[in-house]
Design an enzyme around this catalytic site. Structure first.
Site, PDB file in Angstrom:
ATOM      1  N   GLU A 208      69.119  58.815  -4.339  1.00 25.46           N
ATOM      2  CA  GLU A 208      69.764  59.716  -5.286  1.00 25.46           C
ATOM      3  C   GLU A 208      70.154  61.085  -4.739  1.00 25.46           C
ATOM      4  OE1 GLU A 208      67.731  59.832  -9.048  1.00 25.46           O
ATOM      5  OE2 GLU A 208      68.262  57.744  -9.436  1.00 25.46           O
TER       6      GLU A 208
ATOM      7  N   GLU B  46      67.294  50.495  -9.596  1.00 27.05           N
ATOM      8  CA  GLU B  46      66.379  51.037 -10.609  1.00 27.05           C
ATOM      9  C   GLU B  46      67.017  50.869 -11.972  1.00 27.05           C
ATOM     10  OE1 GLU B  46      64.990  55.101 -10.218  1.00 27.05           O
ATOM     11  OE2 GLU B  46      64.674  54.851  -8.067  1.00 27.05           O
TER      12      GLU B  46
ATOM     13  N   TYR C  23      70.080  54.164 -15.959  1.00 25.43           N
ATOM     14  CA  TYR C  23      69.153  54.176 -17.102  1.00 25.43           C
ATOM     15  C   TYR C  23      69.893  54.148 -18.435  1.00 25.43           C
ATOM     16  CZ  TYR C  23      65.438  54.732 -13.747  1.00 25.43           C
ATOM     17  OH  TYR C  23      64.559  54.495 -12.716  1.00 25.43           O
TER      18      TYR C  23
ATOM     19  N   ASP D 285      60.434  62.586  -8.561  1.00 25.39           N
ATOM     20  CA  ASP D 285      59.596  62.257  -9.710  1.00 25.39           C
ATOM     21  C   ASP D 285      58.364  61.452  -9.284  1.00 25.39           C
ATOM     22  OD1 ASP D 285      58.897  61.823 -12.437  1.00 25.39           O
ATOM     23  OD2 ASP D 285      59.960  59.900 -12.414  1.00 25.39           O
TER      24      ASP D 285
HETATM   25  C1  GCB Z   1      65.158  57.894 -10.862  1.00 27.85           C
HETATM   26  C2  GCB Z   1      64.421  58.160  -9.614  1.00 27.85           C
HETATM   27  C3  GCB Z   1      62.947  57.799  -9.700  1.00 27.85           C
HETATM   28  C4  GCB Z   1      62.405  58.238 -11.054  1.00 27.85           C
HETATM   29  C5  GCB Z   1      63.157  57.516 -12.133  1.00 27.85           C
HETATM   30  C6  GCB Z   1      62.678  57.904 -13.548  1.00 27.85           C
HETATM   31  O1  GCB Z   1      66.345  57.783 -10.898  1.00 27.85           O
HETATM   32  O2  GCB Z   1      64.999  57.541  -8.490  1.00 27.85           O
HETATM   33  O3  GCB Z   1      62.269  58.414  -8.656  1.00 27.85           O
HETATM   34  O4  GCB Z   1      61.021  58.030 -11.155  1.00 27.85           O
HETATM   35  O5  GCB Z   1      64.514  57.831 -12.054  1.00 27.85           O
HETATM   36  O6  GCB Z   1      61.816  57.228 -14.071  1.00 27.85           O
HETATM   37  O7  GCB Z   1      63.149  58.908 -14.059  1.00 27.85           O
END
Ligand code: GCB
Length: 599
Positions: free
Chosen positions: A413, A505, A470, A179
């Site tokens: 990941e 993250e 997330y 991403d």
């Molecule tokens: C993740 C990735 C990262 C993305 C992020 C997102 O898990 O490691 O590269 O930018 O999520 O914002 O979706």
């Protein structure tokens, strides 16, 4: 690999500037020895990603080869010197030609490579330097992309009679399993440098502490006969000396390198041989895992910081020292002490800045996206291991002496859930390999994606469990009560594993200036509430030894329905203005100590 320097024995000549450039027209034929480049030549900046330098979609969406060229003249004064051409990073695959002859092929877009010019050029001559650069990513490159630009996903199907037809219509393009925008080109500096014929190839420093004294085990890789090492302090005073290609030096009452806001004290090893000289800045500090604690200099360290990107307007992923200096300032302004080089090794200058500023680095390889976008076992199907080992070796070779680097991240990941046995075998063997290469034997990890953590056998085998989660954004979206509930179920699981955990993250896309009285997704109020709720849960768990919100700043990505002008999860905008969440973290982190926050 040593960073090039100018001193009384060595000369660096900068080859950055405006180069000739053209994009391939898609036929991918041999371009170097015909008139194609001359006929299509445009101006381009080096270093920079080429994608955003012209107002032309062909540049932005280019797929395949691009060509760079310039001439350079070698000063006659360098006649008796050994000459080396150094590329700090060419993304992703480079072919280098001098006077029409192929002199180097290099795979991998984020680490330096060198070409010895012995027998290729002579001092006093002018040479034509051409570089062919391929930006294509596949299941065998790092980072990973879907094969050959024709993969065909989900919504592409709507309104199209057949997959075959859509493939025919659809422009060939990179389909990254990551991403961030696939910025390409000569992204970092190009330099010609000279050394004496008998020279210092490499220097390795392994620091340790003995009571009040610092111990420096050193190795100098050279064909020279005599080696003298002097250690100087910050004021330039010699505090210890040694002779020989390897040895142990004791520095009495040494000052340790400590992370921000403490003093990141640096010494210099001045290495002289009968013909050469190299000065290497280094710090004395120790790194060790003790149960659920991450110890720097024997004290429990708490990672306050970010996942970052090398990403800035116009330059793309091109080396930009002004942004690096500004980012360091903002990291400190927010009271942070660390970042991860997500999702690839950064320019060497950033590590030197981090050494000086006391900012701790988790150093990551470009292995992002292994196993995404395929139903096959990536570890058995694709040819990645050899290249992955090569980048780990080159990364350690480049960054081994930096005190700021405290942990290696082998990947971001990868799929560890669908083929758990293959994944376990792959990651534990690479883990052993990484440990075996690092002279300082730092902790080793990889960063795990949201998955079925009970099935995943690999993440729990790492020195530190690093997870990207997330809850409240991609899953249980907007419902922070449910998000915290689910997060706690997972944290209960990791608590039983008995290792330290860093949330590498977590985050929420946020449009700067979008305000609501009630915190809903994409508003600045939601981003603050999201972090506040999740951080409150981290604070209840001693084994959570770090929090790295995603991301330091907004960054560019491929266009798509999930991304409006890129990924907007930054605490800062892409031009580095703070969102409300940056102020929130500044308040939180300036009241959390670097050492001893968790017992
Ligand atoms: C993740 C990735 C990262 C993305 C992020 C997102 O898990 O490691 O590269 O930018 O999520 O914002 O979706």
């Amino acid at each position: 690999m040593l960073y090039p320097v100018t001193n009384e024995k060595r000369t660096v000549i900068d080859l950055n500037g405006v180069w000739g450039f053209c994009l391939d027209d898609g036929t991918n034929e041999e371009r170097i020895n015909n008139s194609f480049i001359a006929l299509n030549r445009e101006n381009i900046a080096v270093p920079a990603s080429y994608n955003d330098l012209k107002d032309d979609l062909r540049y932005r969406e280019h797929y395949g080869w691009a060509y760079y060229e310039r001439t350079f003249t070698i000063p006659e004064t360098l006649r008796s010197q050994r000459l080396v051409l150094r590329f700090d990073a060419v993304t992703h695959h480079a072919l280098v030609y001098i006077n029409g002859k192929l002199v180097k092929e290099h795979q991998g877009g984020f680490l330096p490579f060198e070409i010895s010019l012995d027998g290729i050029v002579t001092a006093g001559s002018t040479c034509l330097l051409q570089v062919a650069v391929d930006n294509r990513v596949s299941h065998s490159t790092l980072p990973v992309g879907n094969e050959d630009g024709t993969a065909f996903f989900g919504s592409d199907n709507a309104g199209v009679p057949s997959v075959e037809m859509a493939k025919k219509w659809r422009k060939k393009r990179n389909l990254p399993n990551f991403d961030f925008f696939n910025y390409a080109g000569i992204n970092r500096s190009v330099r010609l440098y000279s050394t004496p014929e008998k020279y210092i190839r490499d220097v390795t420093i392994v620091p340790s502490v003995d009571g009040a004294d610092g111990i420096v085990d050193y190795t100098v890789d050279t064909d020279c006969d005599s080696v003298f090492v002097a250690i100087t302090d910050r004021e330039g005073r010699t505090v210890a000396t040694a002779e020989g290609k390897e040895g142990r030096i004791r520095i009495e009452n040494a000052k340790l390198w400590n992370p921000y806001p403490e003093d990141p004290y640096l010494y210099t090893a001045v290495i002289k041989t009968e013909s050469d000289r190299y000065d290497l800045r280094f710090g004395i500090r120790t790194v060790r895992i003790d149960g659920r604690r991450f110890l720097i200099n024997g004290k429990p360290f708490f990672f306050k910081g970010f996942g970052k990107h090398e990403d800035s307007p116009v330059h793309g992923r091109g080396f930009d020292l002004a942004f690096d200096v500004k980012d360091m300032s903002l990291i400190k302004w927010m009271g942070a002490n660390s970042f991860r080089t997500s999702h690839y090794p950064y320019a060497e200058e950033m590590y030197s800045l981090a050494d000086e500023e006391g900012i701790v680095i988790i150093d990551e390889t470009p292995a992002v996206g292994i196993g995404a976008g395929t139903a096959q076992d990536p570890y058995k199907t694709f040819n990645i291991r050899k290249h992955h080992e090569d980048v780990i070796r080159d990364l350690i070779d480049r960054d081994k002496n930096h005190p700021s680097v405290v942990m290696w991240s082998m990947a971001n990941e990868p799929d560890t859930e669908h083929f758990p046995e293959s994944a376990e075998e792959y990651w534990t063997s690479l883990y052993d390999y990484t440990h075996s290469l690092d002279p300082q034997d730092r902790p080793v990890t990889f960063v795990c994606c949201q998955n079925n953590y009970e099935v995943d056998r690999a993440t729990r085998k790492m020195d530190v469990v690093c997870i990207n989660r997330y809850y409240g954004w991609y899953n249980l979206s907007g419902d922070m009560d449910a998000a915290c509930y689910a997060l706690n179920i997972e944290l209960d699981f990791w608590q039983t594993i008995g290792k330290p955990l860093i949330m590498t993250e977590y985050g929420a896309d946020t449009l700067p200036g979008f305000h609501l009285s009630q915190p809903e997704m994409f508003s600045e109020e939601f981003q603050v509430m999201y972090y506040d709720r999740i951080n409150t849960e981290f604070d209840k768990r001693d084994f959570v030894i770090g929090e790295h919100p995603w991301n330091f700043a907004d960054f560019n990505t491929i266009q798509g329905v999930y991304r409006a002008d890129g990924n907007r999860k930054g605490l800062l905008t892409r031009d580095r203005r703070p969102k409300m969440a940056a102020h929130y973290f500044r308040k939180r982190w300036t009241s959390i100590p670097t050492f001893g926050y968790k017992p």
